[in-house]
Design a protein around this motif. Sequence first.
Motif, short mmCIF file in Angstrom:
data_model
loop_
_atom_site.label_atom_id
_atom_site.label_comp_id
_atom_site.label_asym_id
_atom_site.label_seq_id
_atom_site.Cartn_x
_atom_site.Cartn_y
_atom_site.Cartn_z
N ASP A 167 16.86 -66.27 29.51
CA ASP A 167 16.73 -66.30 30.97
C ASP A 167 15.56 -67.23 31.26
O ASP A 167 14.40 -66.83 31.15
N TYR A 208 13.68 -54.06 41.10
CA TYR A 208 14.97 -54.74 41.02
C TYR A 208 16.17 -53.80 41.15
O TYR A 208 17.05 -53.98 41.96
N GLN A 267 14.71 -51.95 34.16
CA GLN A 267 15.59 -50.89 33.66
C GLN A 267 14.89 -50.13 32.53
O GLN A 267 14.94 -48.90 32.49
N THR A 288 26.81 -60.46 35.68
CA THR A 288 26.05 -59.73 34.64
C THR A 288 25.85 -58.27 35.04
O THR A 288 25.30 -57.50 34.27
N ALA A 331 15.22 -57.78 35.54
CA ALA A 331 16.12 -56.63 35.73
C ALA A 331 16.13 -55.77 34.47
O ALA A 331 16.13 -54.53 34.55
N ILE A 332 16.12 -56.42 33.30
CA ILE A 332 16.13 -55.65 32.05
C ILE A 332 14.85 -54.83 31.93
O ILE A 332 14.88 -53.63 31.63
N VAL A 336 21.47 -61.31 31.37
CA VAL A 336 20.94 -60.54 32.51
C VAL A 336 19.50 -61.01 32.74
O VAL A 336 18.75 -61.22 31.77
N ALA A 345 23.75 -57.08 36.89
CA ALA A 345 22.32 -56.79 36.76
C ALA A 345 21.83 -55.75 37.76
O ALA A 345 20.87 -55.04 37.51
N ASP A 346 22.50 -55.64 38.92
CA ASP A 346 22.02 -54.74 39.97
C ASP A 346 22.70 -53.37 39.91
O ASP A 346 22.42 -52.51 40.75
#
Length: 453
Positions: free
Chosen positions: A220, A2, A196, A147, A192-193, A188, A149-150
């Motif tokens: 989510d 992601y 990360q 958010t 993605a979280i 988010v 997110a990216d």
Amino acid sequence: MYLSSAIDIYDPSDRFNVRSVYIETYGCQMNLADTELLFGHLGRHGYRRTDDPAGADVILLNTCAIREHAEERVVGRLGDLVRHKTRRPDVQIGLAGCMAQHLRDTLLEQLPFVDFVVGPDAYRRLPELLGGAGDPFVDVRLDRDETYADIIPQREHGVRAWVTIMRGCDKFCTFCVVPYVRGRERSVPAAAILDQVRQLAADGYREVVYLGQTVNAYRDGDVDFAQLLRRTDAVDGIARIRFTSPHPSDMSEQVIGAMASCPKVCPQVHLPVQSGSDRVLARMERGYTVTEYLDLVGQLRRAIPGIALSTDVIVGFPGEEESDFQATCTLMQTVGYDNAFMFKYSARSHTKAFKWQETVSEEEKGRRLQTIIALQERRAADVNRALVGTAAEVLVEGPARRREGWMAGKTPHFKTAVFPANGARPGDVMPVRITDATAHTLVGVAQDGLVPG
Ligand code: SAM
Ligand code: SF4
């Protein structure tokens, strides 16, 4: 993956294009995390981070609007930083964050040397705006979906990484400006979280702290906060998981169950109470009573024996009588917090309570604040002294500030512990026997059984 889907638009060989950015951060941990996000985003667009405003092309203050005092500090600091612009007129000075959003209509008029004002949902557009014709700009549009997110934050190196998992707030407590400056609640994406977090583990971080104004309202799709904790617990390489700040009303049985059963989730929670009086809590529209809050504390203590509890308290809210204040003192004694952040009420425009007459004088607010600070200091010292003779696993963060040759780190209960280094390195988990304690620090000696980082 992601995060790596971000496109690199800056060519590092183009070194003449590089501009430098200096950022000062005010306020909460979420603002610090936003600064890391800004460095990450601006970095991808050709900006180099500098720690010296005297050489920066862009000077940015990432601000806080929670209390009036925070805003006054920022205005004072801007007055100081403007000398860089006097010497180098091309320097762009701007405000980001909550205060930028809060005072959007008046800031450029009040502070004519400010070049730009960007609210918390406008960071994505910042590189483009900075590269424009050089005219002052204000971008404070709030965005229900943003958010970031990216965007990969550029973090300080260390053992702990702060990860923003949701933004905004829908609670509208009557004293609080957050929903007006940070907009509506949004989460988010879980994928993605977790990407990360896996990357953080690969980069050598040992602890993640999930951040959100009401972090346990995270959702989510099917993944709620409890699910997210369980999935994070399964990530290899991460030793500890924390989060802040959960709202008492969103502290479900599922979240408590996940905290109790996930070994990496630390036995520690920050549970802001604000007041120990039902009358005041109702006027604050906090959504719980004292009895409900104490029930929750009981549930947490039964599920996670020895859990460390911290809180936020406001004194001098409009209408707070002496008896309400005494109820707050009683609640603090009943719970016995390990730590507390205590504030004098500060009226904030846009909020509901802003229209209510203040009934507690500044002097009286000061007296009430000093009273609970003293109460809390005694309590914290007692809690910590009771730990003398026990052992705790300390995640080593780095050299202790005041003792040469000593290391400092945190226990699972989020207490700072210092001990003679004896070969320990940042990222190691050291069993430490506690030999002495103050209200804020545990002192100890390392025992055998190092778990290398
Ligand atoms: N979302 C968290 C919660 O509701 O528990 C709190 C986030 S807020 C940024 C941090 C703390 O600032 C609050 O818990 C409250 O104690 C304090 N605070 C917020 N507005 C305030 C005000 N107008 N005056 C004084 N303190 C305030
Ligand atoms: Fe502010 Fe209340 Fe939202 Fe916390 S829950 S950020 S105090 S409005």
